[in-house]
Enzyme design. Structure first.
Site, PDB file in Angstrom:
ATOM      1  N   HIS A 112       0.836  -1.135  -0.025  1.00 29.44           N
ATOM      2  CA  HIS A 112       0.009   0.080   0.085  1.00 29.44           C
ATOM      3  C   HIS A 112       0.939   1.225  -0.074  1.00 29.44           C
ATOM      4  CE1 HIS A 112      -2.576   2.936   1.838  1.00 29.44           C
ATOM      5  NE2 HIS A 112      -3.502   2.359   1.299  1.00 29.44           N
ATOM      6  N   ASP A 189       2.801  -4.431   8.463  1.00 20.96           N
ATOM      7  CA  ASP A 189       1.658  -3.276   8.283  1.00 20.96           C
ATOM      8  C   ASP A 189       0.391  -4.315   8.278  1.00 20.96           C
ATOM      9  OD1 ASP A 189      -0.660  -2.418   6.933  1.00 20.96           O
ATOM     10  OD2 ASP A 189       0.483  -1.832   5.093  1.00 20.96           O
ATOM     11  N   GLN A 192      -4.882  -4.982   6.838  1.00 22.49           N
ATOM     12  CA  GLN A 192      -5.777  -5.918   6.321  1.00 22.49           C
ATOM     13  C   GLN A 192      -5.835  -7.236   7.227  1.00 22.49           C
ATOM     14  OE1 GLN A 192      -7.881  -5.373   3.995  1.00 22.49           O
ATOM     15  NE2 GLN A 192      -7.166  -3.205   3.472  1.00 22.49           N
ATOM     16  N   LYS A 215     -10.614  -0.546  10.345  1.00 20.55           N
ATOM     17  CA  LYS A 215     -10.588  -1.914   9.400  1.00 20.55           C
ATOM     18  C   LYS A 215     -11.279  -3.273  10.259  1.00 20.55           C
ATOM     19  CE  LYS A 215      -7.579   0.058   5.984  1.00 20.55           C
ATOM     20  NZ  LYS A 215      -8.207   0.373   4.759  1.00 20.55           N
ATOM     21  N   CYS A 353      -4.751   2.018  -3.925  1.00 20.26           N
ATOM     22  CA  CYS A 353      -3.415   2.540  -3.261  1.00 20.26           C
ATOM     23  C   CYS A 353      -2.274   1.781  -3.166  1.00 20.26           C
ATOM     24  CB  CYS A 353      -3.704   2.954  -1.823  1.00 20.26           C
ATOM     25  SG  CYS A 353      -4.902   4.140  -1.839  1.00 20.26           S
TER      26      CYS A 353
END
Ligand SMILES: Cc1ncc(COP(=O)(O)O)c(C=O)c1O
Length: 398
Positions: A112, A189, A192, A215, A353
């Site tokens: 991303h 990261d 997700q 999220k 993104c």
């Protein structure tokens, strides 16, 4: 799964844009309302009951997150505005101090923007090299390619746990142990994966982890950064101001507070943090294993049903999350998304993104459906039925 917990579903909407943000259960909404209705006040600043209540609630969320990701101590959790803020905090606050010209940082072309651009900006200043771990034929990262990409100059590996277009679950634990062996800093990261998969920062040897509340059923504008205490102590804040200093004097002397408060300048998103705590309670009640199993089942179901639809290109049939990325051949992804919207079906279209992934998958824009715990097979049936009417796409666009 407990669809009645999500008041927004009464609007008869089929929401598959869970990679962008998720719906909120009533318990999260209630918690935010409770703060505004029952004890609004600032955190770490008052000596009266409301403020002390806020301090307790706010710090309890730190403990909840610590337990959720199995950190060693609650002070290793820093509240931020979300994944983007967390990654920028690590990259500019810590990595900027340890990287030098000629060093290598490994990322992938499926990352991303928030795990690419900060590196690009910092490398312009310092002169380290950003290298890409190759993606395999399914656009996924495998451990052999990670091993081959590491050189004596590799100082940092920074990867999404689950990529946001392909939805592949990266072998984080294996990468973490290689990083530990080779003395490489490992940044994950978790935008997700948080709220979808179990994360254990100790077992996975993660040095820094970035996540967003919105999220994982929580509110927007809040999230957290996990960092190993030794690293956080060496990290500089991105922002300076109230709440993060112990003193400052007219002779320009000052002292910052300890970790984590030195990173939390200014009035924090208190309602957001409390809502994030309620989201974690809710997720734990259901169980992340159950959630992952359910959403992956929905993805497999969608893939099998889409085989009945002509002209569908699926980019990530093999990935093992709830993420399905597709196009109708020769149709612009946004036209597909607008067409689906005519039937109250929400998918994301565009590059998501992850702007350099196009080099790999050969498509600049795609449609993305990410299934979550409140989606159903009936909704997927409707989605497939609408896609079967694809010859009407341009009739229906208003
Ligand atoms: C993989 C990944 N990383 C980072 C982000 C940024 O998250 P946020 O916008 O909540 O900061 C996203 C958001 O879509 C994402 O999918």
């Amino acid at each position: 799964m407990r669809l009645e917990d999500f008041p927004i579903l009464k609007n008869n909407i089929i929401y598959f844009d869970n990679g962008a943000t998720t719906f909120k259960p009533q318990k999260v909404i209630d918690k935010i309302n409770e703060y505004y209705k029952e004890y609004t006040s600032n955190a770490h600043r008052g000596d009266y009951d409301y403020s002390l209540k806020v301090d307790t609630e706010y710090e309890n969320v730190r403990v909840k997150i610590k337990d959720f990701i199995n950190a060693k101590q609650k002070e290793e959790i820093v509240f931020t505005s979300g994944t983007t803020h967390s990654l920028n905090q690590v990259i500019f606050g810590y990595c900027s101090k340890i990287l030098k010209e000629g060093d290598e940082v490994l990322i992938s072309k499926a990352e991303h923007a928030s795990n690419v651009l900060p590196w690009m900006i910092l490398s312009e200043k310092i002169g380290f090299n950003i290298k890409y771990i190759p993606l395999d034929s399914n656009y996924e990262i495998n451990i052999e390619d990670v091993k081959k990409s590491i050189t004596d100059k590799t100082k940092i590996i920074s990867l999404a746990h689950v990529s946001n277009v392909i939805g592949d679950i990266r072998p984080i634990k294996e990468i973490g142990s290689i990083c530990k062996e080779r003395n490489i800093l490992f940044i994950v990261d978790a935008a997700q994966s948080i709220g979808h998969l179990k994360i254990d920062v100790e077992d996975m040897n993660i040095d820094f982890l970035a996540a967003s509340a919105h999220k994982m059923l929580g509110p927007t504008g809040t999230g957290f950064l996990y960092g190993k205490m030794d690293y956080l102590k060496e990290t500089d804040p991105l922002m300076y101001g109230g709440g993060m200093n112990s003193y400052f004097e007219s002779d320009f002397t000052y002292e910052l507070k300890n970790v984590p408060l030195k990173f939390e300048a200014g009035t924090q998103n208190i309602a957001g943090v409390l809502g994030m705590g309620a989201a974690i309670d809710y997720l734990k009640e259901i169980g992340l294993d159950k959630i992952h199993e359910y959403e992956y089942e929905l993805k497999k179901y969608a893939v099998s049903k889409l085989k009945e639809v002509p002209n569908i290109i699926i980019y990530n049939e093999k990935s093992k999350s709830g993420c399905l990325t597709f196009n109708i051949d020769k149709v612009f992804s946004q036209d597909t998304a607008v067409f689906l919207n005519n039937y109250n079906i929400c998918v994301r279209s565009g590059n998501h993104c992850a702007k350099i992934l196009k080099d790999e998958i050969g498509a600049t824009n795609t449609c993305r459906a990410i299934f979550y715990l409140y989606n159903t097979k009936e909704e997927i049936d409707k989605f497939v039925e609408v896609l079967k009417m694809q010859d009407k796409i341009y009739d229906n666009i208003v």
